[in-house]
Scaffold this motif. Sequence first.
Motif, PDB file in Angstrom:
ATOM      1  N   GLU A 186       0.888  -1.164   0.000  1.00 45.56           N
ATOM      2  CA  GLU A 186       0.000   0.000   0.000  1.00 45.56           C
ATOM      3  C   GLU A 186       0.926   1.214   0.000  1.00 45.56           C
ATOM      4  OE1 GLU A 186      -2.891  -0.376   3.120  1.00 45.56           O
ATOM      5  OE2 GLU A 186      -3.248   1.777   3.031  1.00 45.56           O
ATOM      6  N   VAL A 187       0.959   1.924  -1.105  1.00 44.70           N
ATOM      7  CA  VAL A 187       1.973   2.971  -1.278  1.00 44.70           C
ATOM      8  C   VAL A 187       1.557   4.267  -0.589  1.00 44.70           C
ATOM      9  CG1 VAL A 187       3.322   4.272  -2.973  1.00 44.70           C
ATOM     10  CG2 VAL A 187       2.570   1.964  -3.512  1.00 44.70           C
ATOM     11  N   GLU A 188       2.528   4.912   0.054  1.00 49.85           N
ATOM     12  CA  GLU A 188       2.249   6.197   0.714  1.00 49.85           C
ATOM     13  C   GLU A 188       3.013   7.348   0.046  1.00 49.85           C
ATOM     14  OE1 GLU A 188       3.299   5.225   4.718  1.00 49.85           O
ATOM     15  OE2 GLU A 188       1.530   3.975   4.981  1.00 49.85           O
ATOM     16  N   ILE A 189       4.286   7.103  -0.252  1.00 45.51           N
ATOM     17  CA  ILE A 189       5.110   8.181  -0.831  1.00 45.51           C
ATOM     18  C   ILE A 189       5.930   7.643  -2.002  1.00 45.51           C
ATOM     19  CG2 ILE A 189       6.886   9.931  -0.368  1.00 45.51           C
ATOM     20  CD1 ILE A 189       6.297   9.518   2.633  1.00 45.51           C
ATOM     21  N   LEU A 190       5.945   8.429  -3.066  1.00 43.85           N
ATOM     22  CA  LEU A 190       6.868   8.145  -4.167  1.00 43.85           C
ATOM     23  C   LEU A 190       8.011   9.138  -4.055  1.00 43.85           C
ATOM     24  CD1 LEU A 190       4.415   7.911  -7.219  1.00 43.85           C
ATOM     25  CD2 LEU A 190       5.276   6.030  -5.813  1.00 43.85           C
ATOM     26  N   ASN A 191       9.220   8.632  -4.106  1.00 46.09           N
ATOM     27  CA  ASN A 191      10.390   9.503  -4.123  1.00 46.09           C
ATOM     28  C   ASN A 191      10.875   9.498  -5.568  1.00 46.09           C
ATOM     29  OD1 ASN A 191      12.530  10.614  -1.940  1.00 46.09           O
ATOM     30  ND2 ASN A 191      13.537   9.935  -3.809  1.00 46.09           N
ATOM     31  N   ILE A 192      10.563  10.573  -6.293  1.00 46.95           N
ATOM     32  CA  ILE A 192      10.878  10.586  -7.731  1.00 46.95           C
ATOM     33  C   ILE A 192      12.366  10.866  -7.898  1.00 46.95           C
ATOM     34  CG2 ILE A 192      10.305  11.628  -9.970  1.00 46.95           C
ATOM     35  CD1 ILE A 192       7.913  10.219  -8.653  1.00 46.95           C
ATOM     36  N   SER A 250      14.363   7.164 -16.036  1.00 45.90           N
ATOM     37  CA  SER A 250      14.597   6.792 -14.638  1.00 45.90           C
ATOM     38  C   SER A 250      13.293   6.774 -13.842  1.00 45.90           C
ATOM     39  CB  SER A 250      15.618   7.741 -14.015  1.00 45.90           C
ATOM     40  OG  SER A 250      15.216   9.080 -14.152  1.00 45.90           O
ATOM     41  N   GLY A 251      13.380   6.319 -12.576  1.00 47.88           N
ATOM     42  CA  GLY A 251      12.176   6.132 -11.780  1.00 47.88           C
ATOM     43  C   GLY A 251      12.228   6.809 -10.424  1.00 47.88           C
ATOM     44  N   GLY A 252      12.795   6.118  -9.456  1.00 43.23           N
ATOM     45  CA  GLY A 252      12.794   6.576  -8.066  1.00 43.23           C
ATOM     46  C   GLY A 252      12.494   5.368  -7.209  1.00 43.23           C
ATOM     47  N   MET A 253      11.965   5.576  -6.017  1.00 44.02           N
ATOM     48  CA  MET A 253      11.525   4.440  -5.205  1.00 44.02           C
ATOM     49  C   MET A 253      10.370   4.865  -4.323  1.00 44.02           C
ATOM     50  SD  MET A 253      13.621   5.423  -2.447  1.00 44.02           S
ATOM     51  CE  MET A 253      13.945   4.003  -1.465  1.00 44.02           C
ATOM     52  N   LEU A 254       9.851   3.924  -3.536  1.00 45.33           N
ATOM     53  CA  LEU A 254       8.631   4.237  -2.795  1.00 45.33           C
ATOM     54  C   LEU A 254       8.684   3.722  -1.364  1.00 45.33           C
ATOM     55  CD1 LEU A 254       6.722   1.449  -2.444  1.00 45.33           C
ATOM     56  CD2 LEU A 254       6.434   1.817  -4.882  1.00 45.33           C
ATOM     57  N   VAL A 255       7.810   4.313  -0.567  1.00 38.41           N
ATOM     58  CA  VAL A 255       7.603   3.836   0.794  1.00 38.41           C
ATOM     59  C   VAL A 255       6.142   3.476   0.947  1.00 38.41           C
ATOM     60  CG1 VAL A 255       7.196   4.822   3.085  1.00 38.41           C
ATOM     61  CG2 VAL A 255       9.453   4.899   2.128  1.00 38.41           C
ATOM     62  N   GLU A 311      11.065  16.501  -3.763  1.00 34.05           N
ATOM     63  CA  GLU A 311      10.847  15.607  -4.905  1.00 34.05           C
ATOM     64  C   GLU A 311      10.091  14.348  -4.479  1.00 34.05           C
ATOM     65  OE1 GLU A 311      14.836  15.303  -6.518  1.00 34.05           O
ATOM     66  OE2 GLU A 311      14.703  17.315  -7.352  1.00 34.05           O
ATOM     67  N   GLN A 312       9.279  14.495  -3.410  1.00 32.39           N
ATOM     68  CA  GLN A 312       8.475  13.372  -2.924  1.00 32.39           C
ATOM     69  C   GLN A 312       6.992  13.669  -3.192  1.00 32.39           C
ATOM     70  OE1 GLN A 312       9.600  12.579   1.190  1.00 32.39           O
ATOM     71  NE2 GLN A 312      11.569  11.730   0.546  1.00 32.39           N
ATOM     72  N   VAL A 313       6.243  12.613  -3.485  1.00 26.18           N
ATOM     73  CA  VAL A 313       4.834  12.774  -3.840  1.00 26.18           C
ATOM     74  C   VAL A 313       4.009  11.822  -2.972  1.00 26.18           C
ATOM     75  CG1 VAL A 313       3.163  12.635  -5.735  1.00 26.18           C
ATOM     76  CG2 VAL A 313       5.519  13.320  -6.218  1.00 26.18           C
TER      77      VAL A 313
END
Length: 345
Positions: free
Chosen positions: A41-47, A87-92, A137-139
């Motif tokens: 269950e995603v909360e934050i995307l770090n682009i 490129s992407g990023g990662m998530l929490v 840069e976090q969403v």
Amino acid sequence: MTLGCPYGTHRVLEPKGVFPQPALRLNNDFSILYDNEILIEVEILNIDSASFTQIKHQADGDPAKIADILLKTVAQRGKQHNPVTGSGGMLVGKIKAIGSALQQRPIQVGDPIATLVSLSLTPLRIDDIIAVHKETEQVEIRGEAVLFESGIYAKLPSDLPQKLALAVLDVAGAPAQTAKIVKPGDTVVVIGGGGKSGLLCLHEACKRTGVTGKVIGLSHSAAGIERMKKSGLPVIPLQGDARDALWVLHQIERLTEGRLADLTINVVNIPQTELGSILATKNRGIVYFFSMATSFTAAALGAEGIGKDLTMLVGNGYTEGHAEIALEVLRENLHLRQLYERTYA
Ligand code: NAP
């Protein structure tokens, strides 16, 4: 038991036969979960910084337009894979379900985790964008993602704020590689030293070169220079434009009595800094290109064009122990921790 490919090829829709990272489109329908997948269950995307910089530019800095671009990309591709930067990023997020084949893993439903594989290969569905934080840069989103059997992740540490840990883990490969390639007594130049990964690299470079070494940090803005000064590290700060390759050469010559760097680490978020990195480095030295804005062609032909015999390393986002090494920097360096907390926590 329904097992998918450990590398996630079972979720590739287009083109068939490729791996999830280079794929154009992934299946992000999570109503059926394979037994070797983890649902988050995603909360934050770090682009990724190179990606966010490009998206922000395309959106004229407008958060609503940034959100639209992200929604469109994920709707089209089933993943946050920037079509321009690649490129992407990662998530929490929190673990929502663990496939039956992965039950022996030391994780439980409800655990907060950060994925350590790129968003450019992670099946993702965004239901809603809650907030776009341009400065970090976090969403913040509501949505779900899947981690494949081969996908690495880190349980979030309890002694660091979640957004802070996410920011550091995003660039964990850079300080960890730095720790592995810097030798005592080396002269190290970090291009982009005032940035998120740059400061972590500067910490590791100072630690590993020791008192006989020299560490120079190049940043573009006065704010970047200020961050280096506040890091508490014995770094020589240098302000200027890394795209001006000859300027870089002359400055590094000046600061190293003409000897140049044994190792140059490139962690900028903009293109056209390959030649400056190459010129800053002595013959037989190493250039480590962590930046996603690096052009292989510009690096390879640039070095050939000026007759420089260098080892050029591609910045693998993963190296053994990278999460532990990167998070440990914030425990070792309280100045850096405060700097990061002010920005990310
Ligand atoms: P960041 O925090 O935005 O830092 C970028 C740095 O580049 C800043 O210090 C900035 O200086 C500097 N810079 C920008 N333009 C410059 C110029 N013309 N001359 C000199 N310095 C300049 O970025 P980050 O999050 O650390 O990420 C750095 C890079 O790593 C990005 O390209 C990102 O995509 C990449 N990345 C790679 C991987 C991988 O697996 N290889 C993983 C994650 C991220 P100022 O702040 O002073 O302007």
